[in-house]
Design an enzyme around this catalytic site. Structure first.
Site, PDB file in Angstrom:
ATOM      1  N   GLY A   1     -29.615  -6.999 -75.813  1.00 12.30           N
ATOM      2  CA  GLY A   1     -28.559  -6.725 -76.646  1.00 12.30           C
ATOM      3  C   GLY A   1     -28.131  -8.111 -77.669  1.00 12.30           C
TER       4      GLY A   1
ATOM      5  N   ASP B   1     -26.054 -10.729 -68.801  1.00  6.91           N
ATOM      6  CA  ASP B   1     -26.443  -9.434 -69.595  1.00  6.91           C
ATOM      7  C   ASP B   1     -25.042  -9.195 -70.182  1.00  6.91           C
ATOM      8  OD1 ASP B   1     -27.416  -7.242 -71.048  1.00  6.91           O
ATOM      9  OD2 ASP B   1     -28.136  -6.371 -69.123  1.00  6.91           O
ATOM     10  N   GLY B   2     -25.096  -8.410 -71.394  1.00  4.96           N
ATOM     11  CA  GLY B   2     -23.665  -7.864 -71.857  1.00  4.96           C
ATOM     12  C   GLY B   2     -23.496  -6.767 -71.273  1.00  4.96           C
ATOM     13  N   ALA B   3     -22.414  -5.810 -71.818  1.00  2.00           N
ATOM     14  CA  ALA B   3     -22.113  -4.593 -71.570  1.00  2.00           C
ATOM     15  C   ALA B   3     -21.486  -3.824 -72.623  1.00  2.00           C
ATOM     16  CB  ALA B   3     -21.102  -4.948 -70.507  1.00  2.00           C
TER      17      ALA B   3
ATOM     18  N   GLU C   1     -32.592  -3.202 -66.846  1.00  2.00           N
ATOM     19  CA  GLU C   1     -31.387  -4.049 -66.538  1.00  2.00           C
ATOM     20  C   GLU C   1     -30.761  -3.768 -65.401  1.00  2.00           C
ATOM     21  OE1 GLU C   1     -29.559  -4.025 -71.325  1.00  2.00           O
ATOM     22  OE2 GLU C   1     -28.728  -2.857 -69.819  1.00  2.00           O
TER      23      GLU C   1
HETATM   24  C1  5RP Z   1     -28.358  -2.748 -73.614  1.00  2.00           C
HETATM   25  C2  5RP Z   1     -27.085  -3.290 -73.040  1.00  2.00           C
HETATM   26  C3  5RP Z   1     -26.251  -4.114 -73.640  1.00  2.00           C
HETATM   27  O1  5RP Z   1     -25.883  -4.946 -72.597  1.00  2.00           O
HETATM   28  C4  5RP Z   1     -24.786  -3.469 -74.108  1.00  2.00           C
HETATM   29  O2  5RP Z   1     -25.297  -2.606 -75.042  1.00  2.00           O
HETATM   30  C5  5RP Z   1     -24.152  -4.427 -75.037  1.00  2.00           C
HETATM   31  O3  5RP Z   1     -24.900  -4.632 -76.333  1.00  2.00           O
HETATM   32  P1  5RP Z   1     -24.053  -5.751 -77.380  1.00  2.00           P
HETATM   33  O4  5RP Z   1     -24.437  -7.130 -76.658  1.00  2.00           O
HETATM   34  O5  5RP Z   1     -25.500  -5.697 -78.414  1.00  2.00           O
HETATM   35  O6  5RP Z   1     -23.039  -5.270 -77.681  1.00  2.00           O
HETATM   36  O7  5RP Z   1     -26.600  -2.601 -71.942  1.00  2.00           O
HETATM   37  O8  5RP Z   1     -28.895  -1.444 -72.860  1.00  2.00           O
END
Ligand code: 5RP
Length: 233
Positions: free
Chosen positions: A38, A90-92, A112
């Site tokens: 992301g 990781d992001g969310a 993920e």
């Molecule tokens: C990808 C994800 C990402 O972590 C989530 O969508 C957050 O993305 P970003 O950092 O672009 O806001 O789950 O599958």
């Protein structure tokens, strides 16, 4: 008399960069780090390049992250080559006050969840807009085997959800795993663990984007006044 110009609030992009850099403190030197997917993770990957001589490499959760890591000279290992990772970053799309998350906005949720499950610690990096009281305002991504899509959509309708197949360029988006994504609106997920367990049982569901079993241990939240650290264990 002198007037002081107001300090502009940081942009969302700056908040993402801020938490991407802050996550470096959680990277264990001499080890392999789990890397999510992301726009926030992209900031982390860019920052990770400064540590590349001090880590063995990364296990990546998507083709996109793998390409970015390799372009910066960071070795990428196959998940099967590695037994356990110290940390996964990781992001969310949403995170609540217990570390439960909705993920999959970037369609990488299955890989993920696999890399998160293989890691001792999940460090979530997000800007403050992602913190919610109850999961469900963000459309819930669910990776499905294409032939099961309509059936799974009908099952969500019975829970009060409205599901649609995610498209790219007018055709169903195909994930890195060759499957489709459905996005479900209208849900209010008050019991993330129970919800994840139930939807995981539905035939044709590859992965539901509720991360309750693989919840975050820590969240680094980018706010206008700096990085806020939320500890969940
Ligand atoms: C990808 C994800 C990402 O972590 C989530 O969508 C957050 O993305 P970003 O950092 O672009 O806001 O789950 O599958």
């Amino acid at each position: 008399m002198t007037s002081t110009a107001p300090v502009p609030s940081p942009t969302q992009d700056e908040l993402k960069a801020q938490v991407g850099r802050a996550a470096l403190d959680y990277v264990v030197k001499g080890e392999i780090v789990g890397v999510g997917t992301g726009s926030t993770v992209n900031k982390f990957i860019d920052a990770l390049a400064s540590l590349k001589g001090e880590i063995r490499g990364a296990v990546s959760s998507s083709v996109a992250s793998t390409e970015r890591l390799r372009a910066l000279g960071i070795p990428v290992f196959d998940c099967n080559e590695v037994e356990e990772l110290a940390v996964y970053i990781d992001g969310a799309d949403e995170i609540d006050g217990r570390g439960y998350m909705i993920k999959g906005g970037g369609a990488a949720l299955t890989r993920e969840k696999i890399v998160a499950a293989q890691s001792r610690r999940f460090v979530c990096i997000a800007d403050a807009s992602k913190l919610v009281n109850t999961l469900g305002a963000f459309p819930l991504p669910v990776e499905v085997i294409p032939m099961a899509a309509r059936r799974v959509m009908r099952q969500f309708a019975r829970l009060g959800g409205l599901a649609q197949v995610r498209e790219k360029d007018g055709v169903p988006l195909v994930t890195d795993n060759g499957q489709h994504i459905i996005d479900v609106t209208g849900l209010r997920i008050t019991d993330p663990l129970g919800f994840e367990n139930e939807v995981n049982q539905w035939p044709g569901v590859v992965t539901v984007g509720v991360f309750a079993r693989q919840r975050a241990n820590v969240c680094l939240l980018g706010t206008a006044s700096g990085v806020r650290t939320l500890q969940f264990d």
